[in-house]
Scaffold this active site. Structure first.
Site, short mmCIF file in Angstrom:
data_model
loop_
_atom_site.label_atom_id
_atom_site.label_comp_id
_atom_site.label_asym_id
_atom_site.label_seq_id
_atom_site.Cartn_x
_atom_site.Cartn_y
_atom_site.Cartn_z
N CYS A 1 32.51 81.38 46.19
CA CYS A 1 33.24 80.59 47.20
C CYS A 1 33.47 81.48 48.42
O CYS A 1 34.51 82.13 48.54
CB CYS A 1 34.56 80.07 46.63
SG CYS A 1 34.34 78.86 45.31
N GLN B 1 23.93 64.78 42.29
CA GLN B 1 24.81 65.62 43.10
C GLN B 1 25.94 66.22 42.24
O GLN B 1 26.42 65.59 41.30
CB GLN B 1 25.41 64.81 44.24
CG GLN B 1 24.40 64.29 45.24
CD GLN B 1 23.95 65.36 46.22
OE1 GLN B 1 24.46 66.48 46.23
NE2 GLN B 1 22.97 65.03 47.04
N TYR C 1 11.88 62.13 47.24
CA TYR C 1 12.76 62.99 46.44
C TYR C 1 13.86 62.13 45.80
O TYR C 1 15.04 62.44 45.91
CB TYR C 1 13.38 64.09 47.30
CG TYR C 1 12.40 64.83 48.18
CD1 TYR C 1 11.70 65.94 47.69
CD2 TYR C 1 12.16 64.43 49.49
CE1 TYR C 1 10.80 66.62 48.50
CE2 TYR C 1 11.26 65.11 50.30
CZ TYR C 1 10.59 66.21 49.80
OH TYR C 1 9.69 66.88 50.60
N CYS D 1 20.58 69.35 52.55
CA CYS D 1 21.49 70.28 51.88
C CYS D 1 21.33 71.69 52.43
O CYS D 1 21.88 72.64 51.87
CB CYS D 1 21.28 70.26 50.37
SG CYS D 1 19.63 70.73 49.83
#
Length: 451
Positions: free
Chosen positions: A82, A283, A312, A408
């Site tokens: 993170c 996801q 995709y 993404c």
């Protein structure tokens, strides 16, 4: 170069880079400092020197940003997963919008200065959002640990309580590690390519159902482990084994077998249900996926006589949201299990206007076009590598009237827009925060063919 390795320097942070690091200049040399924020004055040590820039380790913050917060995660620094948890959340959203601008400025697609870049849509509760985990497992003196590699290393971080991971999947992986040790199953190491390498656990938000995959280099007897897991976790509906005996960094091998339970779990998005087999892509953040796909549906703005290609397509999630609104939907994906799911999902929902094939978009779409099929609407949701050159060339030759690009990776998005803007106008870019506290963002781009 005006710095040398291990040199300690003061630095003013001018901005943040696309990976969440602070960026400053020392005697005209570009310095990247992970953990530093825009506006801060820091003391750092040069850790790497390259031809055009250097990297430095943050030693001390002499002047803190008012947007800095104390990360609530005990392994935040050690893990590195993170990258911007130390940044106030509303400022994280501003950063992610800026990342898109930075990518556009680097690649300069036609008209980029005038693109409408909308504010990033965030989460009201940006914790425990990851419904899927893929943890490496290793044995240390017979004690099995599960977690992730520290950033840039092969050193495993034992993760017992991840702030962004779904709580149930975290509880389950902790128990899996205990049971692998209890029953003395062989655990993979890099000298002996043998044993359990990785464990994947995914929970469906709508049904609460859970599936688990043991990724292992050889066939093993998991019966005792499965018996205990099923008894302790009634949510567990599928246990599968994937065989990967390669020495590569690929997580999965080609063979996946369900060894206990049902073939798939049930999930919902945009008010319709679908099945997820163990290998199928979906996801990681189900709550934000509702927003991401809603934005994609809004951006494409289909009509009932449209023929749509869903490149995709995965298990068909985005394309099936359009199936009741258009003449036809065609999709493809490289994972055969996902295509089987897409076909079954379309059948379950009663759609007869869909067609799915396993394979690469860059191979299948040109073949469809050579066979006479034409699409006037296209949606692409490529991996982080972006669109293949072959597919881009096909789009240029026969561009559908309208297109939506779900990205993404902002860098490959900006790169692909250089090509796409030869035939398309960019109406707007809407970013959606799918991965709070990380430097990553997703974006929906509305494109309209030039007249």
């Amino acid at each position: 170069m005006n710095v040398v390795l291990k040199q300690r320097i003061p630095l003013k942070i001018k901005r943040m880079g696309i990976n969440g690091e602070g960026i400053g200049f020392y005697k005209k040399t570009l310095i990247f400092v992970p953990g530093a924020l825009k506006g801060e004055e820091v003391f750092c040590q040069i850790s790497s020197v390259r031809r055009n820039f250097a990297e430095a380790k943050l030693l001390k913050i002499n002047k803190k940003s008012k947007n800095r917060v104390e990360p609530p995660c005990s392994i935040y620094k050690e893990c590195g997963g993170c990258q911007i948890m130390h940044l106030q959340y509303d400022k994280q959203l501003e950063f992610k919008t800026d990342v898109i601008r930075q990518a556009l400025m680097k690649f300069k697609p036609e008209g980029y200065e005038n693109y409408e870049i909308r504010k990033t849509i965030g989460m009201s509760e940006p914790e425990h959002y990851r419904a899927k985990l893929q943890f490496q497992v290793r044995s240390f003196g017979g004690n099995v640990k599960a977690g992730l590699y520290a950033q840039g290393t092969h050193r495993l971080i034992d993760i017992k309580d991840c702030l962004v991971q779904d709580s149930l999947t975290q509880e389950m992986i902790n128990r899996v590690a205990e049971l692998l040790g209890k029953y003395k199953l062989p655990i993979y190491n890099e000298r002996k390519i043998a044993g359990v390498r990785t464990v994947m656990i995914r929970r469906a938000q709508a049904s609460g159902e859970v599936q688990l995959i043991f990724i292992t280099s050889k066939r093993l007897d998991f019966d005792d482990v499965v018996i205990e897991l099923v008894r302790e976790f009634p949510e567990l509906k599928t246990v599968a084994v994937n065989i990967n005996a390669s020495k590569t960094s690929d997580i999965y091998g080609q063979i996946t077998e369900v060894i206990w339970g049902q073939e798939s779990i049930n999930e919902e998005v945009l008010d319709y249900g679908f099945s997820l087999s163990p290998r199928a892509f979906y996801q990681l953040n189900p709550k934000q996926t509702q927003i991401l796909y809603s934005e994609a549906v809004k951006a494409l703005d289909v009509k009932e006589d449209d023929d749509l290609i869903d490149a995709y397509c995965g298990v068909g999630t985005i394309g099936l949201a359009f199936a009741g609104k258009v003449k036809s939907v065609r999709g493809m994906d490289i994972i055969p299990e996902a295509i089987q799911d897409a076909k079954e999902n379309a059948l379950y929902m009663g759609f007869t206007n869909t067609h799915y094939e396993a394979g690469k978009a860059e191979d299948i779409i040109p073949r469809w076009y050579s066979e006479g099929f034409r699409a006037n609407a296209l949606i692409v949701d490529p991996p982080r590598t972006g669109l293949d050159d072959k597919l881009l060339n096909t789009i240029l030759k026969m561009p559908p009237e309208k297109m939506v690009y779900v990205s993404c990776n902002t860098s490959t998005l900006a790169r692909d827009l250089v090509t796409l803007t030869k035939v398309y106008h960019v109406h707007y870019i809407q970013s959606v925060d799918m991965f709070p506290h990380t430097a990553r963002t997703e974006a929906v781009v509305k494109l309209q063919r030039k007249e």
